[in-house]
Design a protein around this motif. Sequence first.
Motif, PDB file in Angstrom:
ATOM      1  N   ASP A  58       0.804  -1.226   0.000  1.00  0.00           N
ATOM      2  CA  ASP A  58       0.000   0.000   0.000  1.00  0.00           C
ATOM      3  C   ASP A  58       0.837   1.275   0.000  1.00  0.00           C
ATOM      4  O   ASP A  58       0.308   2.355  -0.226  1.00  0.00           O
ATOM      5  CB  ASP A  58      -0.923   0.036   1.232  1.00  0.00           C
ATOM      6  N   VAL A  59       2.122   1.156   0.258  1.00  0.00           N
ATOM      7  CA  VAL A  59       2.984   2.334   0.373  1.00  0.00           C
ATOM      8  C   VAL A  59       3.408   2.802  -1.020  1.00  0.00           C
ATOM      9  O   VAL A  59       3.863   2.013  -1.854  1.00  0.00           O
ATOM     10  CB  VAL A  59       4.223   2.017   1.247  1.00  0.00           C
ATOM     11  N   LEU A  60       3.264   4.105  -1.237  1.00  0.00           N
ATOM     12  CA  LEU A  60       3.662   4.716  -2.502  1.00  0.00           C
ATOM     13  C   LEU A  60       5.175   4.576  -2.668  1.00  0.00           C
ATOM     14  O   LEU A  60       5.945   4.885  -1.746  1.00  0.00           O
ATOM     15  CB  LEU A  60       3.266   6.195  -2.494  1.00  0.00           C
ATOM     16  N   ILE A 115      14.601   6.021  -1.099  1.00  0.00           N
ATOM     17  CA  ILE A 115      14.545   4.683  -0.513  1.00  0.00           C
ATOM     18  C   ILE A 115      14.385   4.770   1.001  1.00  0.00           C
ATOM     19  O   ILE A 115      13.619   4.010   1.596  1.00  0.00           O
ATOM     20  CB  ILE A 115      15.786   3.859  -0.914  1.00  0.00           C
ATOM     21  N   ALA A 116      15.071   5.720   1.630  1.00  0.00           N
ATOM     22  CA  ALA A 116      14.948   5.879   3.082  1.00  0.00           C
ATOM     23  C   ALA A 116      13.513   6.237   3.474  1.00  0.00           C
ATOM     24  O   ALA A 116      12.975   5.701   4.451  1.00  0.00           O
ATOM     25  CB  ALA A 116      15.911   6.954   3.576  1.00  0.00           C
ATOM     26  N   ASP A 117      12.874   7.128   2.708  1.00  0.00           N
ATOM     27  CA  ASP A 117      11.484   7.510   3.003  1.00  0.00           C
ATOM     28  C   ASP A 117      10.527   6.345   2.779  1.00  0.00           C
ATOM     29  O   ASP A 117       9.610   6.125   3.578  1.00  0.00           O
ATOM     30  CB  ASP A 117      11.051   8.703   2.144  1.00  0.00           C
ATOM     31  N   VAL A 122       7.058   2.148   4.867  1.00  0.00           N
ATOM     32  CA  VAL A 122       6.706   0.726   4.898  1.00  0.00           C
ATOM     33  C   VAL A 122       6.722   0.231   6.343  1.00  0.00           C
ATOM     34  O   VAL A 122       5.790  -0.446   6.790  1.00  0.00           O
ATOM     35  CB  VAL A 122       7.675  -0.112   4.016  1.00  0.00           C
ATOM     36  N   ARG A 123       7.775   0.575   7.068  1.00  0.00           N
ATOM     37  CA  ARG A 123       7.883   0.162   8.476  1.00  0.00           C
ATOM     38  C   ARG A 123       6.675   0.645   9.280  1.00  0.00           C
ATOM     39  O   ARG A 123       6.055  -0.120  10.004  1.00  0.00           O
ATOM     40  CB  ARG A 123       9.165   0.735   9.072  1.00  0.00           C
TER      41      ARG A 123
END
Length: 163
Positions: A58-60, A115-117, A122-123
Amino acid sequence: MSDTTQRKRPETPEVEQPDQQLRKTGVTKRGGGDPAGRGRTTIADGVVEKIAGLAARDVLGVHAMGSGISRTFGAVRDRVPGGGSKSATRGVKAEVGEVQTALDLEIVVDYGVSIADVARDVRENVIAAVERMTGLEVVEVNIAVSDVKLPEEEDEEPETRLQ
């Protein structure tokens, strides 16, 4: 005619029955106590993996889940009649204990996103979904970014020869 005179009954001390005592204390006779303490609930690893997989998707910025090989086999399996639908657990591994769980996720991100965002989002999404739905404490979510989806790349689905 009936006799309307009242007869005096001998007075006896009123003794409470056990049911009356239980009603006064708020405890019912059946089952004995709080329903939550009347058994165990176990949650399978696969249940937590499905919840985490759906929450991560679900994460963009998340293009796919799993490594290239697992996605290729999944695409083949999806094309075979009766082969099953897309696996919600692809790219997710869970270790579930009695009150805690730990998760390992393998994701593919879209080119151009941070990628960090994406990993942070996601976490957050996975922890919120798993804890809300299962009541388990998520102690860690390890994320491995296995690939970046470039805009000009086609999805890695094998070309079919059957038409």
